[in-house]
Design a protein around this motif. Structure first.
Motif, PDB file in Angstrom:
ATOM      1  N   ILE A  13      45.925  44.042  47.049  1.00  0.00           N
ATOM      2  CA  ILE A  13      46.742  42.846  47.264  1.00  0.00           C
ATOM      3  C   ILE A  13      46.318  42.159  48.560  1.00  0.00           C
ATOM      4  O   ILE A  13      46.330  40.940  48.660  1.00  0.00           O
ATOM      5  CB  ILE A  13      48.257  43.197  47.254  1.00  0.00           C
ATOM      6  N   LEU A  32      43.342  40.100  47.719  1.00  0.00           N
ATOM      7  CA  LEU A  32      43.754  38.936  46.929  1.00  0.00           C
ATOM      8  C   LEU A  32      44.328  37.851  47.838  1.00  0.00           C
ATOM      9  O   LEU A  32      43.954  36.683  47.764  1.00  0.00           O
ATOM     10  CB  LEU A  32      44.770  39.362  45.868  1.00  0.00           C
ATOM     11  N   TRP A  73      40.804  34.887  41.793  1.00  0.00           N
ATOM     12  CA  TRP A  73      41.812  35.613  41.014  1.00  0.00           C
ATOM     13  C   TRP A  73      41.179  36.751  40.236  1.00  0.00           C
ATOM     14  O   TRP A  73      41.721  37.847  40.165  1.00  0.00           O
ATOM     15  CB  TRP A  73      42.570  34.674  40.070  1.00  0.00           C
ATOM     16  N   ALA A 110      52.095  37.271  43.162  1.00  0.00           N
ATOM     17  CA  ALA A 110      51.404  38.536  43.428  1.00  0.00           C
ATOM     18  C   ALA A 110      52.385  39.704  43.367  1.00  0.00           C
ATOM     19  O   ALA A 110      52.086  40.760  42.804  1.00  0.00           O
ATOM     20  CB  ALA A 110      50.731  38.484  44.792  1.00  0.00           C
TER      21      ALA A 110
END
Lengths: 422, 249
Positions: free
Chosen positions: A34, A37, A292, A391
């Motif tokens: 995460i 990301l 993504w 997310a």
């Protein structure tokens, strides 16, 4: 019954405590996913911010058109003839192309090779002087800091007024001096300052635009002996019309008026902002898609790690699960416990990664702003709230999915086999 | 309370089929204290697992408290286990991260009784087992006898109709074993049916009825009154019987 209660948390806490290092590494996988990301999304946004501030508020459906030399002989004219736009062309374009929203004919007096062209009291400097219509501030707007931009009466009366860039103000006036109503001399003619503007862009482009002086188009034509000449056109299309199509139509009109061969592609130069903008928009769609894909991929790897660890946990606790089932725990109760554990593990570790990622972006943003390093390639990296929430939702769902297989494994073993497990 | 009709059960091990129970017919009344004996491989554990709905059977009928227990869904089996049965295991099977009180309260947790209420009840049962002051201790801080008493309290808390005990004294020394048996007898006196599997004849002798399994069939059904016969089979010597009577009195 509450979905999460003390007993469930106790059990989860126990499993985590049982093997701290293992839990840490598992959690790290998700955190890292995460984190990556968020940081990549932020960087992508930074790139986008940088490039789009580079364009300021320039209308994305605008284009520019100017005359070059012809390259094809036509109607008895030789090639190599200069194409010069004139005031009549403006009228013709307006009349023949109803899809035009704004049309701004423009002129410019360059500061020839560093030669000073602007004088005020003892100060002299070289600036580029623009002759403009009010419409130009609609096509490529700048911030009006003081006073006003050029208006229709200025054009009609050929008033000797100017709007100066903020850098001109700084260089030609004292601090705290009010420039409005003051006069400056441009190539020997005095003009009254009616406004101060600053660029909405960044970097060199902004620097350049802040050194401009705008005067009414008609004033420039008559004051500097330019007759009815038009330097170039800045045009925007009405909503629902393509600037690219309009550009071709406008070129056709001009070719017809100036006896240019229809196949002469170089006689009229042009720059299509819409096309550039679309190119950029496609580029950013591509970059975002890539981010993504990579981000979700990294996250997915972390989630698989969680799923794996949950499988091991279930295996380690097979007997305990057997006892719980002998005591009357339904399969759903067992499943729920494992799924909640998985969701908790992924969302807590994911949240840490999220906070870390946002923190890093904030730090970079702070550093860029403090050291003035925001450029036309990269500025203000950020992750909007919506994406962060997306997310997190992805995390919770993937946590549940990660727990699904281990949970089913846990209840697929018959209680008696589970009890026998040593 | 319990009725088994022609129960058959076989396991397949690889390509071989192992016929463990070959037609068990058995009736157990409410309030009986029954022990199941037999050498290893005789099918006694399998029978207890079928009685405990932990395992299913291939053929026959099993009635528990008038309900046919056959091809139950896992959910239904869990519900029946929770409401009607209490389990006591040889290796205690306490949950290691829950303290004594929480372990006892566990069956009520699955009944969705509130935490406060089930802890109060758990304390009551701990008190009955003489473990009140150990309520906050973790299982690994308790002795074997204490652990088994804890497990018995856990089996009792949901007020089951039948308690199934798989070698309840298997991991305990003789004195502790007798202590546990005494508790089980007291519970039995309150009207709860108890079925225990054991291979220790002195433990079996403390029950009212002994079911001897051999090669998947019931070989003998010995009632307490027939201890004489039991003795004649030289399963117990005089001293042992004397000792048993002393403990029971």
């Amino acid at each position: 019954m509450n979905f999460i209660n003390t007993d469930k948390l106790q059990e989860i806490w126990f499993t985590i405590k049982q093997n701290k290092l293992r839990t840490f590494f598992t959690a790290f996988g998700v955190s890292w996913g995460i984190f990556m990301l968020v940081v990549m999304l932020g960087a992508g946004k930074g790139l986008h911010n940088g490039v789009s501030t580079g364009m300021g508020d320039m209308a994305t459906n605008s284009m520019f058109m100017w005359g070059n030399r012809t390259t094809v002989p036509f109607k008895g004219f030789p090639r190599g003839r200069w194409v010069r736009f004139e005031n009549e062309d403006t009228k013709a374009l307006k009349d023949q192309l109803p899809e035009i929203e704004y049309i701004a004919p423009r002129l410019q007096v360059f500061a020839a090779q560093g030669q000073n062209n602007v004088v005020r009291k003892e100060r002299t400097a070289a600036y580029s002087i623009q002759g403009d219509y009010p419409a130009y501030n609609k096509i490529d707007p700048s911030n009006i800091l003081q006073g006003r931009f050029i208006n229709d009466n200025d054009i009609k009366d050929k008033r000797k007024v100017v709007v100066i860039g903020v850098r001109v103000l700084e260089e030609m006036f004292d601090k705290d001096e009010d420039p409005i109503g003051e006069h400056i001399k441009i190539r020997g003619v005095y003009f009254r300052v009616v406004g101060v503007c600053s660029s909405k862009k960044n970097d060199q482009q902004a620097e350049q635009e802040n050194q401009q002086i705008f005067m009414p188009f008609s004033t420039m034509q008559s004051t500097y002996n330019m007759g009815n000449r038009v330097g170039w056109y800045s045009i925007t299309a009405k909503e629902g019309f393509s600037a690219s199509v309009l550009l071709e139509k406008a070129k056709a009109v001009m070719k017809n008026r100036h006896s240019i061969a229809p196949e002469d592609g170089r006689a009229i130069g042009s720059f299509n902002v819409e096309e550039e903008y679309l190119k950029m928009a496609r580029l950013f769609t591509g970059i975002n898609g890539l981010i993504w894909i990579v981000g979700i991929g990294t996250l997915f790897a972390g989630v698989i790690g969680v799923s794996n660890i949950m499988l091991i946990i279930v295996k380690e606790r097979t007997k305990e699960i057997g006892v719980q089932r002998a005591l009357g725990a339904t399969p759903w109760q067992i499943r729920k416990q494992i799924i909640i554990e998985s969701v908790l593990l992924t969302s807590v570790s994911g949240y840490i990664g999220l906070v870390g990622g946002v923190g890093l972006l904030e730090l970079i943003n702070y550093a860029l702003t403090t050291f003035g390093a925001n450029s036309d390639m990269f500025a203000h990296p950020e992750v909007d709230f919506e994406k962060a929430v997306t997310a997190l939702i992805i995390l919770v769902i993937s946590g549940a999915v990660a727990g699904l297989i281990p949970a089913n494994r846990a209840v697929s073993i018959k209680p008696i086999d589970a009890l026998r497990d040593e | 309370m319990i009725s088994l009709k022609n129960i058959n059960k076989s396991y397949s091990i690889g390509s071989n089929k192992l016929h463990v129970l070959k037609g068990i017919n058995l009736g157990i009344e409410k309030g009986e204290l029954v022990s199941i004996m037999g050498s290893s491989g005789s099918g006694k554990s399998t029978m207890l697992n079928i009685l405990g709905m932990l395992d299913n059977y291939d053929m026959g009928e099993y009635y528990l408290d008038g309900k046919l227990i056959q091809n139950l869904s896992e959910k239904k089996a869990a519900l029946y286990r929770n409401e009607m049965l209490g389990f006591v295991f040889q290796s205690f099977n306490l949950i290691s991260f829950k303290n004594a009180m929480e372990n006892v309260a566990l069956p009520l947790y699955y009944q969705k009784v509130s935490r406060k209420k089930r802890n109060i009840l758990a304390m009551e049962y701990l008190d009955k087992m003489g473990l009140k002051e150990w309520a906050m201790h973790m299982p690994n801080e308790l002795s074997g006898g204490q652990k088994q008493r804890l497990a018995i309290a856990r089996a009792l808390i949901a007020q089951p109709k039948v308690i199934l005990a798989d070698e309840p004294t298997g991991a305990l020394d003789t004195a502790t074993s007798y202590e546990v048996m005494k508790i089980l007898k007291e519970i039995n006196d309150d009207g709860i049916t108890i079925i225990l599997v054991t291979h220790e004849s002195d433990i079996a002798a403390m029950t009212n009825r002994i079911i001897r399994l051999k090669d998947g069939v019931i070989e003998k059904n010995i009632y307490n009154g027939d201890l004489q016969e039991f003795r004649s089979q030289n399963l117990l010597n005089e001293n042992e019987i004397k000792k048993i009577h002393e403990t029971l009195v």
